[in-house]
Design a protein around this motif. Structure first.
Motif, PDB file in Angstrom:
ATOM      1  N   GLU A 145      40.197  50.870  53.396  1.00  0.00           N
ATOM      2  CA  GLU A 145      38.803  50.427  53.247  1.00  0.00           C
ATOM      3  C   GLU A 145      38.651  48.926  53.458  1.00  0.00           C
ATOM      4  N   VAL A 146      39.682  48.180  53.110  1.00  0.00           N
ATOM      5  CA  VAL A 146      39.610  46.718  53.227  1.00  0.00           C
ATOM      6  C   VAL A 146      39.426  46.289  54.680  1.00  0.00           C
ATOM      7  N   GLN A 147      40.033  47.012  55.593  1.00  0.00           N
ATOM      8  CA  GLN A 147      39.919  46.676  57.017  1.00  0.00           C
ATOM      9  C   GLN A 147      38.513  46.909  57.545  1.00  0.00           C
ATOM     10  N   ARG A 148      37.733  47.689  56.836  1.00  0.00           N
ATOM     11  CA  ARG A 148      36.356  47.964  57.257  1.00  0.00           C
ATOM     12  C   ARG A 148      35.364  46.956  56.680  1.00  0.00           C
ATOM     13  N   LEU A 149      35.835  46.093  55.804  1.00  0.00           N
ATOM     14  CA  LEU A 149      34.959  45.079  55.223  1.00  0.00           C
ATOM     15  C   LEU A 149      34.672  43.975  56.234  1.00  0.00           C
ATOM     16  N   ASP A 150      33.513  43.342  56.107  1.00  0.00           N
ATOM     17  CA  ASP A 150      33.251  42.168  56.942  1.00  0.00           C
ATOM     18  C   ASP A 150      34.080  40.998  56.404  1.00  0.00           C
ATOM     19  N   ARG A 151      33.974  39.863  57.056  1.00  0.00           N
ATOM     20  CA  ARG A 151      34.824  38.723  56.695  1.00  0.00           C
ATOM     21  C   ARG A 151      34.604  38.288  55.248  1.00  0.00           C
ATOM     22  N   ALA A 152      33.338  38.232  54.840  1.00  0.00           N
ATOM     23  CA  ALA A 152      33.034  37.832  53.465  1.00  0.00           C
ATOM     24  C   ALA A 152      33.635  38.816  52.472  1.00  0.00           C
ATOM     25  N   GLY A 153      33.548  40.099  52.809  1.00  0.00           N
ATOM     26  CA  GLY A 153      34.110  41.126  51.939  1.00  0.00           C
ATOM     27  C   GLY A 153      35.618  41.021  51.827  1.00  0.00           C
TER      28      GLY A 153
END
Length: 248
Positions: A109-117
């Motif tokens: 899931e982390v790889q699907r986060l935007d940069r801020a996420g």
């Protein structure tokens, strides 16, 4: 959110919207009241993802991490979005389960986060490392292209501040001072106390100018009063001498 509320009857949608507005307005200044409004919205429209998310943030703000996590999970099931993943991991930390938070930092899931996420996830992971007594690992966790960049983003000050704090914990005081200074440069919104931490490291002590002024005025007032008393006593003595002279 407006689109989600359109699925409700008009009057109900208006009531829910009013409560959500109050949650957003009070979340920082009065989280307990915000939590109260979120519970009302939740009773009115628990099947609306925006309501579950708002309820999650309100619970998170008052330290009800188990409740917050349940609401975030519900919102995620409804929307399929991963944007709440970092705060869900931080809830695990709040519940005393840093190992779980750290495991979440390695999930797809982390790889699907935007940069801020992804920056938020890094901050949570570093916090989990520190919770587990792995201070050196926390420092390494925060080292990233985002930290090295000179560009300023909404999360830059917090990232630099966290890195400075982590450095300080492992005894690298000189580097910590430099990074608190960099955090202060980026902290245009005043979201951290970097200035205070920097002053503390520099040995600067702040005094209350108003209090000092009042003390000074009080001292002058007392001195002036003492002089008046002395002058009055002298005047009385002179008067007594003149009276005795007249009698002679």
């Amino acid at each position: 959110m407006r689109q989600e509320l359109l699925s409700l009857p008009k009057t109900l949608a208006e009531d829910v919207a009013k409560n959500l507005v109050m949650v957003a307005k009070l979340l920082d200044e009065d989280p307990e009241k915000a939590y109260g409004y979120s519970r009302v919205a939740l009773r009115l429209a628990s099947r609306v993802a925006a309501v579950r998310e708002a309820a999650g943030f309100a619970a998170y703000a008052v330290g009800k991490y188990s409740e917050a996590l349940a609401e975030f999970r519900a919102a995620r099931r409804m929307t399929g979005s991963v944007e709440l993943w970092p705060v869900m991991a931080d809830c695990e930390r709040g519940m005393g389960r840093p190992e779980k938070a750290l495991a979440m930092a390695g999930e797809p899931e982390v790889q699907r986060l935007d940069r801020a996420g992804q920056v938020e996830m890094r901050l949570v992971a570093a916090g989990a490392r520190r919770d587990m007594g792995q201070a050196d690992a926390a420092v390494v966790t925060l080292q990233s292209p985002e930290l090295a960049s000179n560009a300023v983003h909404p999360w830059t000050a917090r990232l630099r501040y966290a890195y400075a704090d982590a450095l300080l914990e492992v005894g690298r005081e000189g580097e910590a001072r430099d990074w608190f200074a960099k955090a202060l440069e980026a902290d245009q919104a005043g979201t951290t106390d970097a200035s205070d931490r920097l002053a503390e490291l520099d040995g600067v002590q702040f005094t209350d100018v108003l209090e000092d002024s009042e003390d000074s005025e009080g001292g002058e007032g007392r001195a002036g009063a003492d002089e008046d008393v002395r002058d009055g006593a002298a005047g009385e003595a002179d008067a007594d001498e003149r009276s005795e002279s007249d009698k002679g």
